[in-house]
Design an enzyme around this catalytic site. Structure first.
Site, PDB file in Angstrom:
ATOM      1  N   SER A  60       0.784  -1.234   0.000  1.00  0.00           N
ATOM      2  CA  SER A  60       0.000   0.000   0.000  1.00  0.00           C
ATOM      3  C   SER A  60       0.818   1.287   0.000  1.00  0.00           C
ATOM      4  O   SER A  60       0.249   2.376  -0.105  1.00  0.00           O
ATOM      5  CB  SER A  60      -0.966   0.015   1.192  1.00  0.00           C
ATOM      6  OG  SER A  60      -2.064  -0.826   0.933  1.00  0.00           O
ATOM      7  N   LYS A  86       0.081   3.724  -2.731  1.00  0.00           N
ATOM      8  CA  LYS A  86      -0.919   4.791  -2.675  1.00  0.00           C
ATOM      9  C   LYS A  86      -0.275   6.175  -2.666  1.00  0.00           C
ATOM     10  O   LYS A  86      -0.896   7.154  -3.100  1.00  0.00           O
ATOM     11  CB  LYS A  86      -1.807   4.603  -1.451  1.00  0.00           C
ATOM     12  CG  LYS A  86      -2.700   3.370  -1.512  1.00  0.00           C
ATOM     13  CD  LYS A  86      -3.571   3.252  -0.271  1.00  0.00           C
ATOM     14  CE  LYS A  86      -4.559   2.099  -0.381  1.00  0.00           C
ATOM     15  NZ  LYS A  86      -3.942   0.779  -0.274  1.00  0.00           N
ATOM     16  N   SER A  88      -5.578   3.740   4.511  1.00  0.00           N
ATOM     17  CA  SER A  88      -5.210   2.870   3.390  1.00  0.00           C
ATOM     18  C   SER A  88      -6.436   2.367   2.643  1.00  0.00           C
ATOM     19  O   SER A  88      -6.586   1.167   2.387  1.00  0.00           O
ATOM     20  CB  SER A  88      -4.376   1.680   3.886  1.00  0.00           C
ATOM     21  OG  SER A  88      -3.548   1.186   2.853  1.00  0.00           O
TER      22      SER A  88
END
Length: 400
Positions: free
Chosen positions: A44, A47, A228
């Site tokens: 993640s 991102k 997230s």
């Protein structure tokens, strides 16, 4: 000669196949490197890359519309998804997991008022659902199917409500098998009078009957980073692809994001972008790219201050404030680590900024890559411990 070593912490077997880089954000000097030039899966932390691409293409205040237009058949309207995954089926006045989300009942009131204002209109009986703004597959082949059942990712469509959650008020909530259908049923319910719901596309030049707007790009980025949120990250990646002109499918994301990242003048070093969320193990970003990007984030270059404001903070905010992060002796770094967490089945990651105890600002990226069933969630503890070591060393950090 720098004398503060984290070599012992970096050798922790819980880190499995470690890749890492640490840089002095002010001087650009690399202080610590373990495979930092090799592009690998980010989980993640991707991102942050998605957010940077979005901020290169959109203003932080930009929003994305959902509209309703008159259909080509008498008595029909078309609900046109504009890629806003936060649109809510809850009543206006309720706040879902997405602050600032638009509500279907507001859109329905606009449509009903516009329809009833024209006495030539027949009764409104048909609703057509247009989700063509995003194309191609709705689920990437590299994603684990359990992510949907566990409540972390829906099918990606341009028309959905509440990120297709069963519970609009829960960040983690099981997602459905027909996001477009759920949105259509919810809109028909608040619009009233609808007896037929079909899939289709809006006619060219159709009269607009109503429009609502998503939260701002800045709000969307904050949501994607602090907890997230996979769904919002996929929304942003696909919106970048549409805006850049590479297409509206998963395949369009890679060329669009790489083109957008050219704004920042950082050598991309083999970056490969499969999705916006980092859920795919086939994403690849070198830690060295992230240390340089985070230096620009810390300097608030361009609109990158939006990312700086959205990062989780050790012991204080978001996914770094949970009980299993920066606990025990690592609590000394509370309030000093601003970073994005990451986890997939084949690794844990962390990347961001450290305000070290000697006053130095460091940027870092740490990948613990391997079979998570073997390295276990203890990899998070090992990553936090290594990061705390960076905090203690500051500019005295040694590469030895």
């Amino acid at each position: 000669m720098r004398t503060c070593s984290v070599a012992g912490l970096a050798a922790d077997p819980r880190l499995a196949n470690l890749q890492a880089q640490v840089m002095n954000a002010e001087t650009g000097e690399v202080l610590f490197d373990r495979g930092g030039l090799t592009a690998s899966r980010t989980a993640s932390v991707m991102k942050v890359v998605t957010a940077a691409a979005a901020l290169a293409v959109f203003s932080p205040d930009d929003r994305f519309p959902t509209t309703v237009v008159k259909g080509s058949e008498p008595g029909s309207v078309v609900l046109v998804g504009g890629g806003d995954v936060t649109l809510s089926r809850t009543a206006t006045g309720n706040e879902t997991v997405y602050p600032g989300a638009a509500h279907l009942d507001d859109l329905a009131r606009q449509v009903r008022a516009a329809w009833d204002a024209d006495p030539s209109n027949p009764p409104l009986t048909k609703l057509i659902l247009d989700s063509s703004y995003f194309g191609g597959e709705t689920w990437h082949a590299s994603w684990a199917p359990t992510e949907r059942e566990l409540g972390y990712m829906p099918e990606i469509t341009a028309l959905m409500v509440d990120g297709d959650r069963d519970d609009p008020y829960a960040n983690t909530s099981r997602r459905g098998a027909d996001a477009v259908g759920r949105a259509g049923d919810a809109f028909a319910s608040v619009l009233g009078g609808v007896s037929v719901i079909e899939r289709g596309t809006a006619p060219d030049g159709a009269t607009e009957l109503g429009r609502v707007w998503s939260p701002t790009v800045a709000q969307l980025i904050d949501k994607s980073l602090v907890v997230s949120d996979n769904t919002v990250a996929e929304m942003l990646a696909r919106q970048v692809a549409v805006a850049v002109g590479t297409g509206n499918t998963f395949a369009a994301i890679d060329p669009a994001v790489r083109q957008a990242l050219e704004t920042y003048g950082i050598a991309r070093g083999g970056i490969r972008v499969i999705d916006g969320s980092g859920l795919s193990p086939d994403n690849a970003v070198p830690p060295a790219y992230l240390t340089r990007l985070f230096a620009k984030v810390e300097a608030r270059e361009g609109n990158l201050g939006v990312i700086r404001d959205g990062l989780p903070i050790a012991g204080q905010r978001g996914s770094l404030s949970y009980a299993d992060r920066f606990a025990g002796g690592n609590a000394v770094a509370h309030g000093a680590v601003f970073a994005k967490t990451g986890w997939i089945d084949t690794g844990y990651t962390l990347g961001g900024i450290v305000h070290a105890q000697d006053g130095t600002t460091l940027t870092f990226a740490i990948y613990a890559l391997g079979d998570v069933s073997q390295i276990t969630a203890d990899a998070k503890v090992a990553i936090d411990t290594l990061t705390t070591g960076l905090y203690r060393c500051g500019d005295e950090l040694s590469n030895e």
